[in-house]
Enzyme design. Structure first.
Site, PDB file in Angstrom:
ATOM      1  N   ASP A  98      12.118  35.222  24.684  1.00 35.63           N
ATOM      2  CA  ASP A  98      10.937  34.367  24.719  1.00 35.63           C
ATOM      3  C   ASP A  98      11.346  32.923  24.991  1.00 35.63           C
ATOM      4  OD1 ASP A  98       7.866  34.052  23.631  1.00 35.63           O
ATOM      5  OD2 ASP A  98       9.107  32.348  23.047  1.00 35.63           O
ATOM      6  N   TYR A 103      10.569  24.338  26.651  1.00 30.21           N
ATOM      7  CA  TYR A 103      11.844  24.471  25.949  1.00 30.21           C
ATOM      8  C   TYR A 103      13.018  23.919  26.764  1.00 30.21           C
ATOM      9  CZ  TYR A 103       9.281  27.851  23.028  1.00 30.21           C
ATOM     10  OH  TYR A 103       8.370  28.479  22.215  1.00 30.21           O
ATOM     11  N   LYS A 132       6.053  30.485  29.170  1.00 31.41           N
ATOM     12  CA  LYS A 132       4.746  29.896  28.914  1.00 31.41           C
ATOM     13  C   LYS A 132       4.471  28.702  29.817  1.00 31.41           C
ATOM     14  CE  LYS A 132       5.804  30.914  24.095  1.00 31.41           C
ATOM     15  NZ  LYS A 132       7.264  30.908  24.275  1.00 31.41           N
ATOM     16  N   HIS A 164       0.495  28.058  26.716  1.00 36.24           N
ATOM     17  CA  HIS A 164       1.208  27.646  25.507  1.00 36.24           C
ATOM     18  C   HIS A 164       0.313  27.004  24.453  1.00 36.24           C
ATOM     19  CE1 HIS A 164       5.537  26.249  24.286  1.00 36.24           C
ATOM     20  NE2 HIS A 164       4.887  26.746  23.268  1.00 36.24           N
TER      21      HIS A 164
END
Length: 340
Positions: A98, A103, A132, A164
């Site tokens: 994930d 990120y 996302k 997200h």
């Protein structure tokens, strides 16, 4: 580019067996031997400890399958660190990863998987990648954002693509924004990406009940397959879980252990007592609490021991211990609840 074939791993069932349809999510275990292993589930609790939960999958509302346990990668950055963690994760048995545009590790994950999959005799079809669309980082152009993620992850498709956050994106005047219209436009583009074959499953993240109901009233013919959100003994709104189950939406938990730099749950005396009684770690107790409710989980870990422990959930929490964890005082989640 990661290896591809016409069939995605979410659709392969030749070496697996569907076991039970429970709370609108069928549950499947992959067979690891020449004979198929059958187990039964009673109220979501494994009754055969010989079958590992690391092989547990949920059937989504479109018929595809998704691993119940994945590796969360938030704050795992840097090419060497990402490769090291993914190497240990693949060795331990993780097959779901994930990530998110926010990120800042998609490219490193793509490079690491390209190098590591052959090491474990795996192809792209053997793993499940979630990423996302992050509005606060990427603005409102879902299509461009998706293509950027595909490029960075070195893959022709995403297994699960999530919105997200339900809030307005970068560059949007939040004081005058029509949040309902923004969310509808995003979802329409997600549905198109699904129809175009760029993604296998679509869903949302951090959607509260009000956001989900709004989407379901105007879903362009496709319900979200997954709603990923904060979920642990300190935050588990029953209304959200009930709505997801009613609509066949799989709830996937993040921050099952409390979140980065927050060890309040892991250090909670009641959690530690349950762990000691069962001969498990506090982290395993917290993760099992979610899995026992048929909730998918994506715990983050970087050490070999923690990665292995987080997959080793082949035990049952007694009812009295579940009641203790369910009874913790509840916090709020402003990130989700306070978004218009």
């Amino acid at each position: 580019m990661l290896l591809n074939s016409a069939q995605n791993n979410t659709e392969k069932q030749s070496d697996s067996v569907v076991l039970h349809n429970l709370q609108q999510h069928r549950i499947m275990f992959q067979s690891t031997a020449s004979c198929l292993v059958f187990v039964t589930l009673v109220a979501g609790v494994l009754s055969d400890a010989s079958t590992s939960t690391k092989d547990l999958k949920y059937e989504l509302n479109n018929g595809n399958f998704m691993p119940a346990i994945g590796l969360g990668t938030s704050r795992i950055t840097g090419a060497d660190r990402v490769k090291d963690v993914l190497d240990k994760a693949l060795a331990a048995g993780y097959r779901q990863f994930d990530t998110a545009a926010a990120y800042n590790n998609e490219e490193d994950i793509g490079n690491a998987l390209e190098e590591l999959l052959p090491k474990y005799n795996l192809t792209r079809n053997d793993i499940f990648i979630t990423t996302k669309f992050s509005p606060w980082k990427q603005g409102e152009n879902v299509t461009d954002a998706l293509h950027d993620s595909l490029r960075k992850l070195k893959t022709p498709y995403i297994d699960l693509y999530l919105i997200h956050w339900p809030g307005a994106g970068a560059g949007v005047n939040k004081a005058t924004a029509n949040f309902t219209a923004l969310r509808a436009e995003r979802w329409q583009k997600m549905v198109k990406a699904l129809k175009d074959g760029l993604v296998k499953n679509i869903g949302v993240s951090n959607y509260a009940v009000k956001h989900l109901r709004e989407l379901l009233a105007n879903d362009f013919g496709t319900k979200p397959a997954v709603n990923q959100g904060l979920w642990n003994p300190l935050y588990h709104p029953a209304e959200l879980l009930e709505l997801c189950r009613k609509e066949g939406i799989l709830l996937e938990a993040y921050s099952s252990l409390g979140g980065t730099h927050d060890d309040n749950l892991l250090q909670n005396e009641d959690v530690k007592k349950v762990a000691e009684k069962l001969g498990k770690t506090p982290a395993q107790v917290l993760l099992r609490w979610a899995v026992q409710q048929n909730i998918a989980i994506i715990p983050k870990a970087t050490s070999k021991q923690h990665l292995e422990d987080n997959l080793n959930l082949d035990f049952t929490l007694p009812d009295e211990d579940v009641s203790v964890l369910n009874g913790f005082p509840q916090k709020r989640n402003p990130f989700s609840e306070d978004t218009p």
